[in-house]
Scaffold this motif. Structure first.
Motif, PDB file in Angstrom:
ATOM      1  N   LEU A  53       6.925 -78.170 104.613  1.00 47.53           N
ATOM      2  CA  LEU A  53       7.195 -77.478 103.345  1.00 47.53           C
ATOM      3  C   LEU A  53       7.850 -78.407 102.318  1.00 47.53           C
ATOM      4  O   LEU A  53       7.473 -78.428 101.146  1.00 47.53           O
ATOM      5  CB  LEU A  53       8.113 -76.286 103.643  1.00 47.53           C
ATOM      6  CG  LEU A  53       8.692 -75.529 102.453  1.00 47.53           C
ATOM      7  CD1 LEU A  53       7.585 -74.849 101.655  1.00 47.53           C
ATOM      8  CD2 LEU A  53       9.705 -74.485 102.911  1.00 47.53           C
ATOM      9  N   PHE A  54       8.835 -79.198 102.746  1.00 43.52           N
ATOM     10  CA  PHE A  54       9.625 -79.998 101.811  1.00 43.52           C
ATOM     11  C   PHE A  54       8.893 -81.221 101.268  1.00 43.52           C
ATOM     12  O   PHE A  54       9.423 -81.938 100.426  1.00 43.52           O
ATOM     13  CB  PHE A  54      10.924 -80.469 102.474  1.00 43.52           C
ATOM     14  CG  PHE A  54      11.874 -79.379 102.862  1.00 43.52           C
ATOM     15  CD1 PHE A  54      11.717 -78.082 102.405  1.00 43.52           C
ATOM     16  CD2 PHE A  54      12.950 -79.644 103.701  1.00 43.52           C
ATOM     17  CE1 PHE A  54      12.589 -77.073 102.776  1.00 43.52           C
ATOM     18  CE2 PHE A  54      13.841 -78.647 104.071  1.00 43.52           C
ATOM     19  CZ  PHE A  54      13.652 -77.355 103.614  1.00 43.52           C
ATOM     20  N   ASP A  55       7.662 -81.487 101.773  1.00 39.82           N
ATOM     21  CA  ASP A  55       6.926 -82.665 101.315  1.00 39.82           C
ATOM     22  C   ASP A  55       6.190 -82.441  99.996  1.00 39.82           C
ATOM     23  O   ASP A  55       5.816 -83.408  99.325  1.00 39.82           O
ATOM     24  CB  ASP A  55       5.865 -83.062 102.360  1.00 39.82           C
ATOM     25  CG  ASP A  55       6.487 -83.702 103.580  1.00 39.82           C
ATOM     26  OD1 ASP A  55       7.490 -84.418 103.420  1.00 39.82           O
ATOM     27  OD2 ASP A  55       5.965 -83.474 104.687  1.00 39.82           O
TER      28      ASP A  55
ATOM     29  N   LEU B 269      11.578 -73.013  95.751  1.00 36.92           N
ATOM     30  CA  LEU B 269      12.903 -73.069  96.375  1.00 36.92           C
ATOM     31  C   LEU B 269      13.984 -72.503  95.450  1.00 36.92           C
ATOM     32  O   LEU B 269      14.309 -71.331  95.530  1.00 36.92           O
ATOM     33  CB  LEU B 269      13.207 -74.499  96.818  1.00 36.92           C
ATOM     34  CG  LEU B 269      12.293 -75.035  97.943  1.00 36.92           C
ATOM     35  CD1 LEU B 269      12.516 -76.514  98.182  1.00 36.92           C
ATOM     36  CD2 LEU B 269      12.487 -74.248  99.223  1.00 36.92           C
ATOM     37  N   HIS B 270      14.492 -73.333  94.527  1.00 35.01           N
ATOM     38  CA  HIS B 270      15.689 -72.920  93.793  1.00 35.01           C
ATOM     39  C   HIS B 270      15.461 -72.875  92.283  1.00 35.01           C
ATOM     40  O   HIS B 270      14.656 -73.624  91.755  1.00 35.01           O
ATOM     41  CB  HIS B 270      16.829 -73.885  94.087  1.00 35.01           C
ATOM     42  CG  HIS B 270      17.108 -74.002  95.546  1.00 35.01           C
ATOM     43  ND1 HIS B 270      17.692 -72.974  96.270  1.00 35.01           N
ATOM     44  CD2 HIS B 270      16.880 -74.996  96.435  1.00 35.01           C
ATOM     45  CE1 HIS B 270      17.814 -73.351  97.529  1.00 35.01           C
ATOM     46  NE2 HIS B 270      17.322 -74.573  97.662  1.00 35.01           N
ATOM     47  N   GLY B 271      16.289 -72.042  91.638  1.00 42.31           N
ATOM     48  CA  GLY B 271      16.112 -71.849  90.206  1.00 42.31           C
ATOM     49  C   GLY B 271      17.402 -72.004  89.425  1.00 42.31           C
ATOM     50  O   GLY B 271      18.484 -72.241  89.978  1.00 42.31           O
TER      51      GLY B 271
ATOM     52  N   PHE C  72      21.647 -75.107 105.524  1.00 44.08           N
ATOM     53  CA  PHE C  72      21.160 -75.795 104.331  1.00 44.08           C
ATOM     54  C   PHE C  72      22.080 -75.427 103.156  1.00 44.08           C
ATOM     55  O   PHE C  72      22.410 -76.251 102.343  1.00 44.08           O
ATOM     56  CB  PHE C  72      19.747 -75.332 103.941  1.00 44.08           C
ATOM     57  CG  PHE C  72      18.666 -75.552 104.956  1.00 44.08           C
ATOM     58  CD1 PHE C  72      18.129 -76.813 105.142  1.00 44.08           C
ATOM     59  CD2 PHE C  72      18.151 -74.505 105.708  1.00 44.08           C
ATOM     60  CE1 PHE C  72      17.104 -77.029 106.047  1.00 44.08           C
ATOM     61  CE2 PHE C  72      17.124 -74.707 106.616  1.00 44.08           C
ATOM     62  CZ  PHE C  72      16.600 -75.973 106.789  1.00 44.08           C
ATOM     63  N   HIS C  73      22.435 -74.139 103.116  1.00 45.08           N
ATOM     64  CA  HIS C  73      23.005 -73.615 101.870  1.00 45.08           C
ATOM     65  C   HIS C  73      24.362 -72.956 102.028  1.00 45.08           C
ATOM     66  O   HIS C  73      24.499 -71.977 102.783  1.00 45.08           O
ATOM     67  CB  HIS C  73      22.018 -72.606 101.245  1.00 45.08           C
ATOM     68  CG  HIS C  73      20.710 -73.246 100.912  1.00 45.08           C
ATOM     69  ND1 HIS C  73      19.514 -72.834 101.428  1.00 45.08           N
ATOM     70  CD2 HIS C  73      20.436 -74.321 100.129  1.00 45.08           C
ATOM     71  CE1 HIS C  73      18.554 -73.614 100.973  1.00 45.08           C
ATOM     72  NE2 HIS C  73      19.082 -74.531 100.193  1.00 45.08           N
ATOM     73  N   PHE C  74      25.334 -73.492 101.320  1.00 40.60           N
ATOM     74  CA  PHE C  74      26.606 -72.794 101.191  1.00 40.60           C
ATOM     75  C   PHE C  74      26.458 -71.751 100.099  1.00 40.60           C
ATOM     76  O   PHE C  74      25.743 -71.957  99.107  1.00 40.60           O
ATOM     77  CB  PHE C  74      27.734 -73.786 100.892  1.00 40.60           C
ATOM     78  CG  PHE C  74      28.228 -74.415 102.168  1.00 40.60           C
ATOM     79  CD1 PHE C  74      29.246 -73.828 102.896  1.00 40.60           C
ATOM     80  CD2 PHE C  74      27.602 -75.539 102.687  1.00 40.60           C
ATOM     81  CE1 PHE C  74      29.653 -74.354 104.112  1.00 40.60           C
ATOM     82  CE2 PHE C  74      28.003 -76.079 103.893  1.00 40.60           C
ATOM     83  CZ  PHE C  74      29.039 -75.489 104.607  1.00 40.60           C
TER      84      PHE C  74
ATOM     85  N   VAL D 105      24.120 -83.302 104.077  1.00 44.19           N
ATOM     86  CA  VAL D 105      24.779 -82.416 103.109  1.00 44.19           C
ATOM     87  C   VAL D 105      23.782 -81.964 102.049  1.00 44.19           C
ATOM     88  O   VAL D 105      23.767 -82.471 100.935  1.00 44.19           O
ATOM     89  CB  VAL D 105      26.015 -83.043 102.409  1.00 44.19           C
ATOM     90  CG1 VAL D 105      27.264 -82.824 103.212  1.00 44.19           C
ATOM     91  CG2 VAL D 105      25.799 -84.492 102.039  1.00 44.19           C
ATOM     92  N   HIS D 106      22.960 -81.000 102.421  1.00 39.86           N
ATOM     93  CA  HIS D 106      22.014 -80.424 101.459  1.00 39.86           C
ATOM     94  C   HIS D 106      22.797 -79.705 100.360  1.00 39.86           C
ATOM     95  O   HIS D 106      22.393 -79.698  99.203  1.00 39.86           O
ATOM     96  CB  HIS D 106      21.089 -79.470 102.207  1.00 39.86           C
ATOM     97  CG  HIS D 106      20.015 -78.882 101.366  1.00 39.86           C
ATOM     98  ND1 HIS D 106      18.920 -79.605 100.953  1.00 39.86           N
ATOM     99  CD2 HIS D 106      19.867 -77.637 100.840  1.00 39.86           C
ATOM    100  CE1 HIS D 106      18.140 -78.833 100.214  1.00 39.86           C
ATOM    101  NE2 HIS D 106      18.698 -77.623 100.130  1.00 39.86           N
ATOM    102  N   SER D 107      23.934 -79.108 100.748  1.00 34.16           N
ATOM    103  CA  SER D 107      24.767 -78.425  99.752  1.00 34.16           C
ATOM    104  C   SER D 107      26.213 -78.433 100.225  1.00 34.16           C
ATOM    105  O   SER D 107      26.495 -78.819 101.368  1.00 34.16           O
ATOM    106  CB  SER D 107      24.292 -76.982  99.553  1.00 34.16           C
ATOM    107  OG  SER D 107      24.619 -76.205 100.686  1.00 34.16           O
TER     108      SER D 107
ATOM    109  N   PHE E 183       9.162 -66.117 108.617  1.00 31.31           N
ATOM    110  CA  PHE E 183       9.856 -66.668 107.454  1.00 31.31           C
ATOM    111  C   PHE E 183      10.602 -65.501 106.799  1.00 31.31           C
ATOM    112  O   PHE E 183      10.143 -64.359 106.896  1.00 31.31           O
ATOM    113  CB  PHE E 183       8.815 -67.264 106.479  1.00 31.31           C
ATOM    114  CG  PHE E 183       9.430 -68.092 105.386  1.00 31.31           C
ATOM    115  CD1 PHE E 183       9.878 -69.390 105.655  1.00 31.31           C
ATOM    116  CD2 PHE E 183       9.584 -67.579 104.101  1.00 31.31           C
ATOM    117  CE1 PHE E 183      10.469 -70.158 104.666  1.00 31.31           C
ATOM    118  CE2 PHE E 183      10.179 -68.343 103.107  1.00 31.31           C
ATOM    119  CZ  PHE E 183      10.624 -69.634 103.389  1.00 31.31           C
ATOM    120  N   PRO E 184      11.715 -65.766 106.131  1.00 32.36           N
ATOM    121  CA  PRO E 184      12.412 -64.657 105.465  1.00 32.36           C
ATOM    122  C   PRO E 184      11.458 -63.912 104.521  1.00 32.36           C
ATOM    123  O   PRO E 184      10.764 -64.534 103.711  1.00 32.36           O
ATOM    124  CB  PRO E 184      13.536 -65.367 104.699  1.00 32.36           C
ATOM    125  CG  PRO E 184      13.789 -66.613 105.494  1.00 32.36           C
ATOM    126  CD  PRO E 184      12.432 -67.037 106.001  1.00 32.36           C
ATOM    127  N   ASN E 185      11.413 -62.599 104.640  1.00 35.22           N
ATOM    128  CA  ASN E 185      10.409 -61.822 103.901  1.00 35.22           C
ATOM    129  C   ASN E 185      11.006 -60.632 103.161  1.00 35.22           C
ATOM    130  O   ASN E 185      10.291 -59.707 102.784  1.00 35.22           O
ATOM    131  CB  ASN E 185       9.308 -61.354 104.866  1.00 35.22           C
ATOM    132  CG  ASN E 185       9.881 -60.510 106.003  1.00 35.22           C
ATOM    133  OD1 ASN E 185      11.101 -60.350 106.095  1.00 35.22           O
ATOM    134  ND2 ASN E 185       9.011 -59.982 106.851  1.00 35.22           N
TER     135      ASN E 185
END
Ligand SMILES: CC(=O)/C=C/C=C(C)/C=C/C1=C(C)CCCC1(C)C
Ligand SMILES: CC(/C=C/C=O)=C\C=C\C=O
Ligand SMILES: [Fe+2]
Length: 559
Positions: free
Chosen positions: A121-123, A549-551, A359-361, A292-294, A469-471
């Motif tokens: 996914l991250f590629d 991913l993020h916004g 991954f995420h704090f 440390v992704h976050s 996957f989270p849905n």
């Protein structure tokens, strides 16, 4: 180098306009039918693609492997070929008139070059999606970010830089040696800014990934790639956290030091490209810093997590991906949380905590005693039960399998309790019963006004089992330990993003925006009420959207 030339066409008639725009080049299965049903072009400027036509044989998403193809046609994990598109969407429901500004979402959107298919996914090459809200209307669009990695892949028809898991194939020993040297200088690392997008205090909008060179300035209105964000300081490290903390007054990030295991904490002011060092944290364990992704902050402290999933020099050198990619799991090296004073750079606590994977704090805050003294720091994250298998679950072949097996590993809101009284150990507990959000959760947001402060609500993707996957979208109430969940069968929603109503008093007074890839291969923007978590509006895109991913939110500035 490929020159991507675009033309701007004003069109009032949907069908011919669509044909002109080569929407057949967008990945779709069935999206054209939907487009003619729900999409409208109300005479707004429609900007589209490519005098260059899209690759003919690959444009119809042939790379989905599905075990029950007829039921699930989601294009969440399928490349979007169209380089760009813009148009107005017809809105079902009502977008609040106060919602004025632009939601930008970044993420991987193109996972193949010619016949070569990326594996993780991250590629994927970065694709920005834009939702511009004004007067209850919604103008949407997307565009690929023109990183060097993306442009050279288009020109040379092969991967030219090291991505998250992919490494360019070398034809000779000499080129292999050259490429390896490029790894150490950073020359061969990707600048594919596919993870997030931030608005700096000075208004500049920057797409980011974990390589520092992958910081790319974009125009939030046109989605044009403006150029590289060049840091003017002398820090010559190659990597940073994918998720800096960004407010109107500062940009804080962590620079992992792989040579002398530790982290450098830096701060950059608006209107500046210079990061200044606040302090340094030495690792308490392991041969390398933890990934440390976050990281989170409180009002006075920067919290530096030291996860036993650490950067691995050995895995960095490998040409083929390992199950943990560029990382290695070192349970014996233990896990730590470090607390640095933001004003002085001094470490006020370094405590051992139970092993964790995140991954995420989500957020952090200070707990005080009755005299107002800070006794501990609370830091919440999306915690994968110390199970690293989540990384491999994000391989595209796993995501594209639509079986009914419940293969998404459990996750929870992991709450660290970090004492500031000199105790050597901290705690890690579940902040609420994980069944509330389906024992899966990630991709979180909060009301940004509560950053670093005691907060009640977190928004995230949760899981309605069985799933891979989270849905779902979940609103978590950390005070009552309950969650409200939104779910639509077969849909893959992206990170729920909270936007506060101007003048709001309550923490959850606002809306939550998400972009959904649905089970029919279509895509829509969804707006939920922040308080009730009920749908208030949705608007279909004329094509299916890949997962993002993020916004970030770019408010309209009233002049
Ligand atoms: C999309 C996402 O969330 C993470 C992307 C991470 C990337 C692109 C990491 C890239 C790296 C390299 C290419 C080599 C150095 C290590 C590392 C930062 C993991
Ligand atoms: C999408 C994801 C994890 C989902 C698992 O539940 C992680 C994304 C990480 C990068 O931003
Ligand atoms: Fe992330």
């Amino acid at each position: 180098m490929a020159s991507l030339t675009f033309r701007t066409i004003a069109s009032n008639s949907f069908p011919s306009g669509l044909a002109d725009f080569g929407v057949s080049g967008v990945h779709t299965k069935g999206s054209l039918t939907v487009a003619s049903k729900k999409w409208c072009n109300r005479g707004v400027k429609v900007t589209n693609v490519a005098t260059r036509s899209p690759p003919p044989s690959t444009s119809l998403a042939p790379d989905i492997e599905s075990t029950d193809e007829d039921e699930h046609k989601s294009v969440a994990w399928t490349s979007i070929r169209q380089e760009r598109w813009e148009g107005e969407l017809a809105v079902d429901g009502e977008i609040p008139l106060w919602l004025s500004g632009t939601y930008l979402r970044n993420g991987p959107g193109l996972w193949d070059i010619e016949d070569y298919k990326f594996r993780h996914l991250f590629d994927g090459y970065a694709t920005l999606v834009r939702l511009h809200f004004e007067d209850g209307r919604l103008i949407a669009g997307h565009r690929h970010v023109e990183s060097e990695a993306y442009k050279s892949a288009q020109t040379n028809k092969k991967i030219c830089y090291r991505e998250f898991s992919e490494v360019p194939k070398q034809e000779s020993f000499l080129s292999y040696v050259g490429e390896l040297a490029g790894l150490f200088s950073g020359a061969s690392l990707t600048d594919n800014a596919n993870t997030g997008v931030i608005k700096l205090g000075d208004g500049r909008v920057v797409c980011l990934t974990e390589t520092i060179k992958g910081s790319i300035v974009v125009d939030p209105d046109t989605l044009d790639t403006i150029g590289k964000f060049e840091y003017t300081d002398s820090w010559n490290g190659l990597i940073h956290s994918a998720h800096p903390i960004v407010t109107d007054t500062e940009f804080l990030t962590l620079l992992p030091d792989l040579i002398r295991p530790g982290y450098v904490v830096v701060r950059m002011e608006p209107d500046s490209n210079e990061r200044k060092v606040i302090g340094r944290v030495e690792c308490s364990g392991g041969p390398a810093p933890g990934w440390v992704h976050s990281f989170p902050v409180t009002e006075h402290y920067i919290i530096v997590p030291e996860m036993p999933l650490r950067y691995s020099a050995g895995n960095l050198l490998k040409a083929e991906p390992t199950p943990l990619y560029k990382f290695h799991w070192y349970p014996d090296s233990k896990a730590f949380m470090h607390v640095m004073c933001k004003a002085s750079g001094k470490i006020v606590a370094s405590v051992e905590v139970p092993l964790f994977v995140t991954f995420h704090f989500i957020n952090a805050y200070e707990e005080k005693d009755e005299d107002g003294r800070v006794t501990s720091v609370i830091a919440d994250c999306c915690e994968h039960n110390a199970d690293t298998s989540i990384l491999d679950k994000l391989k595209l072949e796993n995501l594209r399998t639509h079986s009914t097996e419940d293969v998404l590993p459990d996750a929870r809101v992991g709450r660290f309790i970090i004492p500031l009284d000199g105790s050597p150990k901290g705690e890690l507990v579940a902040a609420l019963d994980p069944n509330q959000h389906g024992k899966g959760m990630d991709m979180c947001s909060i009301n940004p006004l509560y950053l670093g402060r005691k907060y009640r609500y977190a928004y995230a993707c949760g899981a309605q089992r069985p799933c891979n996957f989270p849905n779902t979208l979940t609103k978590i109430d950390l005070f009552t330990g309950t969650a409200k969940n939104w779910h639509e069968e077969g849909a893959v929603p992206s990170e729920p993003f909270f936007v506060a109503r101007p003048g709001a008093i309550e923490e959850d007074d606002g809306v939550v925006i998400s972009i959904i890839s649905d089970k029919n291969g279509e895509g829509y923007a969804l707006v939920l009420d922040g308080t009730t978590f009920q749908e208030i509006a949705r608007a279909s895109f004329p094509y299916g959207l890949p997962y993002g991913l993020h916004g970030c939110w770019v408010p309209k500035i009233n002049v």
